[in-house]
Design an enzyme around this catalytic site. Structure first.
Site, PDB file in Angstrom:
ATOM      1  N   ASN A  49      14.442   1.736   8.853  1.00  0.00           N
ATOM      2  CA  ASN A  49      13.074   0.542   9.545  1.00  0.00           C
ATOM      3  C   ASN A  49      14.341   0.087  11.018  1.00  0.00           C
ATOM      4  OD1 ASN A  49      11.392  -1.901   9.616  1.00  0.00           O
ATOM      5  ND2 ASN A  49      10.671  -1.459   7.757  1.00  0.00           N
ATOM      6  N   HIS A 119       4.244   5.870   4.067  1.00  0.00           N
ATOM      7  CA  HIS A 119       5.394   5.600   4.086  1.00  0.00           C
ATOM      8  C   HIS A 119       6.120   4.697   2.815  1.00  0.00           C
ATOM      9  CE1 HIS A 119       4.121   2.872   7.382  1.00  0.00           C
ATOM     10  NE2 HIS A 119       4.942   1.637   7.037  1.00  0.00           N
ATOM     11  N   HIS A 121       9.139   2.151   1.323  1.00  0.00           N
ATOM     12  CA  HIS A 121       9.680   1.124   2.023  1.00  0.00           C
ATOM     13  C   HIS A 121      10.601   1.296   0.487  1.00  0.00           C
ATOM     14  CE1 HIS A 121       8.300  -1.083   5.365  1.00  0.00           C
ATOM     15  NE2 HIS A 121       6.912  -0.414   4.435  1.00  0.00           N
TER      16      HIS A 121
END
Length: 164
Positions: A49, A119, A121
């Protein structure tokens, strides 16, 4: 007035914004380091990220551009979960973290910043990792630069499946 200096953010502020989805990767691997791609599987990939909540904040994404988990073929979801599992082992090994937040924000109401391409995390956590900064001043500190974290994590993904 409070000031928090973050000179690396100017690159994002003044730089060109992508027209395409940031999770739709080109077929070639030329930009993988710049994009912080750690691993490419057959149906999914692992990427760091760029605006992390904590050091080591990584994401697992399908190659398919879909919003909902239910829209993925079973084979894609299996590979994603295998990668999530592998990532937890790698994060624990490298960062010696005491916990890991794993999450999927599906849809804007659920907090998805990029809702068009789902997505997962993975955020390493340590007891007291927010320290006094978040409590007193709503500020988080990042002790390691993204490029250094990328360089440290990349070899874990290059060494094969033995970490799982």
């Amino acid at each position: 007035m409070k000031q928090l200096w973050a000179p690396w953010r100017i690159e994002y502020i003044l730089g060109p914004k992508p027209d395409a989805c940031v999770f739709c990767l080109p077929a070639t691997t030329e930009e993988d380091e710049e994009r912080l791609v750690l691993y490419r599987g057959a149906r999914a990939f692992v990427i760091m990220n760029k605006y992390p909540y904590n050091n080591g904040h990584i994401m697992v994404c399908p190659y398919r551009h879909v919003m909902a988990l239910a829209n993925l073929p079973v084979e894609d979801t299996h590979e994603i979960m295998d990668l999530v599992r592998r990532c937890t082992v790698i994060l624990k090994e490298h960062f010696n973290c005491e916990g890991i937040n794993v999450g999927l924000n599906q849809g804007q109401a659920a907090g998805a910043g990029i809702r068009e391409h789902l997505h997962f995390h993975l955020v390493p956590r340590w007891n007291g990792d927010s320290s006094f900064m978040a409590v007193f001043d709503e500020v988080r500190t990042m002790p390691e630069h993204l490029n250094r974290t990328y360089t440290a994590l990349r070899p874990y993904f290059c060494r094969g499946e033995e970490t799982v």
